[in-house]
Scaffold this motif. Structure first.
Motif, PDB file in Angstrom:
ATOM      1  N   THR A  63      29.816   4.079 -24.935  1.00 25.08           N
ATOM      2  CA  THR A  63      28.886   5.011 -24.320  1.00 25.08           C
ATOM      3  C   THR A  63      28.652   4.485 -22.908  1.00 25.08           C
ATOM      4  OG1 THR A  63      26.948   3.732 -24.913  1.00 25.08           O
ATOM      5  CG2 THR A  63      27.740   5.328 -26.545  1.00 25.08           C
ATOM      6  N   ARG A  64      27.841   5.188 -22.137  1.00 25.99           N
ATOM      7  CA  ARG A  64      27.562   4.678 -20.786  1.00 25.99           C
ATOM      8  C   ARG A  64      26.832   3.336 -20.839  1.00 25.99           C
ATOM      9  NH1 ARG A  64      30.004   6.994 -16.806  1.00 25.99           N
ATOM     10  NH2 ARG A  64      30.480   9.138 -17.285  1.00 25.99           N
ATOM     11  N   LEU A  65      26.089   3.111 -21.911  1.00 26.38           N
ATOM     12  CA  LEU A  65      25.372   1.834 -22.010  1.00 26.38           C
ATOM     13  C   LEU A  65      26.348   0.679 -22.225  1.00 26.38           C
ATOM     14  CD1 LEU A  65      22.714   0.253 -22.132  1.00 26.38           C
ATOM     15  CD2 LEU A  65      22.682   0.658 -24.588  1.00 26.38           C
ATOM     16  N   THR A  66      27.229   0.812 -23.216  1.00 26.00           N
ATOM     17  CA  THR A  66      28.144  -0.309 -23.472  1.00 26.00           C
ATOM     18  C   THR A  66      29.126  -0.463 -22.312  1.00 26.00           C
ATOM     19  OG1 THR A  66      29.665   1.043 -24.788  1.00 26.00           O
ATOM     20  CG2 THR A  66      27.924  -0.118 -25.970  1.00 26.00           C
ATOM     21  N   HIS A  67      29.492   0.655 -21.688  1.00 25.09           N
ATOM     22  CA  HIS A  67      30.327   0.577 -20.480  1.00 25.09           C
ATOM     23  C   HIS A  67      29.619  -0.242 -19.400  1.00 25.09           C
ATOM     24  CE1 HIS A  67      32.531   1.722 -16.875  1.00 25.09           C
ATOM     25  NE2 HIS A  67      31.418   2.224 -16.381  1.00 25.09           N
ATOM     26  N   SER A  68      28.345   0.049 -19.181  1.00 27.88           N
ATOM     27  CA  SER A  68      27.594  -0.658 -18.133  1.00 27.88           C
ATOM     28  C   SER A  68      27.487  -2.153 -18.456  1.00 27.88           C
ATOM     29  CB  SER A  68      26.195  -0.055 -17.983  1.00 27.88           C
ATOM     30  OG  SER A  68      26.302   1.312 -17.625  1.00 27.88           O
ATOM     31  N   ALA A  95      22.941  -0.800 -13.190  1.00 36.07           N
ATOM     32  CA  ALA A  95      22.357   0.445 -12.676  1.00 36.07           C
ATOM     33  C   ALA A  95      23.402   1.443 -12.186  1.00 36.07           C
ATOM     34  CB  ALA A  95      21.396   0.123 -11.527  1.00 36.07           C
ATOM     35  N   HIS A  96      24.688   1.042 -12.148  1.00 37.48           N
ATOM     36  CA  HIS A  96      25.648   1.858 -11.397  1.00 37.48           C
ATOM     37  C   HIS A  96      25.851   3.254 -11.972  1.00 37.48           C
ATOM     38  CE1 HIS A  96      28.793   1.012 -14.394  1.00 37.48           C
ATOM     39  NE2 HIS A  96      29.511   1.943 -13.802  1.00 37.48           N
ATOM     40  N   ASP A  97      25.578   3.449 -13.261  1.00 38.81           N
ATOM     41  CA  ASP A  97      25.801   4.773 -13.865  1.00 38.81           C
ATOM     42  C   ASP A  97      24.503   5.482 -14.262  1.00 38.81           C
ATOM     43  OD1 ASP A  97      28.484   5.158 -13.610  1.00 38.81           O
ATOM     44  OD2 ASP A  97      29.018   4.592 -15.655  1.00 38.81           O
ATOM     45  N   LEU A  98      23.369   5.005 -13.791  1.00 36.80           N
ATOM     46  CA  LEU A  98      22.088   5.600 -14.213  1.00 36.80           C
ATOM     47  C   LEU A  98      22.015   7.094 -13.910  1.00 36.80           C
ATOM     48  CD1 LEU A  98      19.367   2.959 -13.171  1.00 36.80           C
ATOM     49  CD2 LEU A  98      20.277   3.410 -15.463  1.00 36.80           C
ATOM     50  N   THR A 189      35.161  -3.524 -10.728  1.00 38.46           N
ATOM     51  CA  THR A 189      34.997  -3.872 -12.146  1.00 38.46           C
ATOM     52  C   THR A 189      34.657  -2.631 -12.978  1.00 38.46           C
ATOM     53  OG1 THR A 189      32.739  -4.561 -11.618  1.00 38.46           O
ATOM     54  CG2 THR A 189      34.379  -6.304 -11.886  1.00 38.46           C
ATOM     55  N   ASP A 190      34.024  -1.637 -12.347  1.00 43.43           N
ATOM     56  CA  ASP A 190      33.779  -0.359 -13.025  1.00 43.43           C
ATOM     57  C   ASP A 190      35.126   0.224 -13.480  1.00 43.43           C
ATOM     58  OD1 ASP A 190      32.680   2.047 -13.854  1.00 43.43           O
ATOM     59  OD2 ASP A 190      32.524   2.884 -11.832  1.00 43.43           O
ATOM     60  N   GLU A 191      36.045   0.299 -12.551  1.00 46.10           N
ATOM     61  CA  GLU A 191      37.385   0.843 -12.830  1.00 46.10           C
ATOM     62  C   GLU A 191      38.137  -0.059 -13.822  1.00 46.10           C
ATOM     63  OE1 GLU A 191      40.084   0.046  -9.570  1.00 46.10           O
ATOM     64  OE2 GLU A 191      40.831   2.100  -9.667  1.00 46.10           O
TER      65      GLU A 191
END
Ligand code: MG
Length: 385
Positions: A63-68, A95-98, A189-191
């Motif tokens: 999910t966006r949480l585990t991704h973050s 915070a990058h995907d909030l 690192t996001d990518e």
């Protein structure tokens, strides 16, 4: 913390917070930022927002949480290797995907279309809006009142038109200077995180097959290494032993190339970082390999018919909700209603976009059912929504 490199961001060189606050006790300013982000409402909602797969598709998908969290882990490891500020980079990564809408990129694209006449919707800018104004937690100010450098890292991209409205923070997009190395690293690192975990989730979901991935050089090479070390290895363990080698190869390459760039460009201070060309990057060979992996994921996973069918439905949910609230702001909960009814059409649209962007996947679907009834045809037989 290890000794920082002279080009790392530190509290003493930071432009600080918009609202002056007494210094924290027993922790640093960037630790305080990280802590505020973790305690925010928007952060908790990431648990129920889509990365690629809709949240209730399965309990094991990202999910966006585990991704973050994965982005934060990769970022901290790389920051430590390069002598950068680990606490700042962790705050930026968390915070990058909030600002992401429900339903991943499909939701964001649709909300941008809905907002076309009202200044559009950019998820990076939305992340900044959340930490700058939308979180309501502190008595003395709106938002989280984060350090300049944390906000700079969160705002990865920004259109020139919006940059002009952001004062000091928007300046680099106009003057085309670089952000801190900490911010540059989180971009990569996001990518790195999603390119690897989407392979894992793609295989787990059955939308990708292992043999297909042998056409991707970095995967094939890491798989061969894993099989040479562990003959006969198969199934989930083979997938994981391959993916951990891909992540390791990418991280090592990024550290090595970035270190070489810093040395070659004679970077000694944070101002040198701002003035230099982009310093954080992969080697040319690794960039090519990563591009091939991303193209593969785009063609075979993000454009898989089951994912596209889910995306179409998600877009309808967002478009329907936006249209319904625009036609009747009375459908909004009280505080959003007050904002939507207090200004111009543009203010109304922005209040609605903020409300929709804040929704989790399942809340958006529940709200859609409330406004459009059960017979909305959104629960397709492919089980994706
Ligand atoms: Mg991300």
């Amino acid at each position: 913390m290890e000794k920082l490199a002279p080009y790392a961001v530190t509290e003493s060189v930071s432009r600080g917070r918009c609202h002056t606050e007494p210094p924290p006790r027993e922790r640093g300013e960037f630790q305080r930022d990280r802590d505020r982000i973790i305690h925010s409402t928007a952060f908790r909602r990431l648990e129920y927002k889509t990365q690629v797969f809709i949240n209730h598709e399965g309990d094991l998908f990202r999910t966006r949480l585990t991704h973050s969290l994965e982005v934060a882990q990769l970022s901290r490891s790389i920051a430590r290797a390069l002598g950068l500020n680990e606490e700042l980079i962790e705050a930026v990564a968390l915070a990058h995907d909030l600002g992401h809408t429900p339903f991943g990129h499909a939701g964001q694209d649709e909300l941008n279309i809905c907002m076309e006449a009202f200044g559009g919707f950019e998820h990076n800018l939305q992340s900044l809006r959340i930490v700058d104004t939308l979180e309501e937690r502190y008595a003395a100010f709106d938002g989280l009142n984060l350090m300049f450098d944390t906000r700079e890292g969160i705002l990865k991209h920004c259109s020139p038109a919006n940059a002009h409205t952001l004062g000091e923070l928007g300046r680099r997009f106009i003057e085309k200077t670089r952000p801190s190395l900490e911010a540059q690293i989180v971009n990569l690192t996001d990518e790195m995180a999603y390119s690897n975990h989407d392979v894992d989730d793609g295989l787990r979901s059955g939308l990708l097959r292992l043999e297909q991935l042998d056409a991707v050089a970095i995967f094939a090479q890491c798989r061969r290494e894993a099989e040479a070390r562990w003959p006969g290895l198969a199934g989930r363990r083979l997938v994981h032993e391959t993916i951990r080698r891909m992540i390791d190869a990418l991280a090592l390459d990024l550290i090595t190339q970035t270190r070489a760039n810093i040395a070659q460009k004679g970077v000694e201070t944070l101002d040198d970082v701002y003035a230099a060309q982009t310093l954080a990057e992969y080697s040319g060979e690794m960039r090519q390999k990563l591009r091939e992996l991303k193209t593969f994921l785009f063609d075979n996973l993000y454009r898989h018919e089951r994912v596209l069918s889910m995306s179409d439905k998600a877009r309808r949910v967002i478009a329907d909700l936006f249209a319904a609230y625009m036609a009747d702001p009375g459908l909004l909960p009280p505080q959003h209603r007050a904002r939507a009814q207090s200004g111009s059409d543009s203010d109304k649209a922005r209040a609605i976009a903020d409300y929709i962007a804040g929704m989790t996947d399942r809340y958006a679907m529940k709200e859609h059912r409330r406004l459009h009834g059960e017979a909305d045809g959104l629960r397709g037989d492919n089980g994706l929504l």
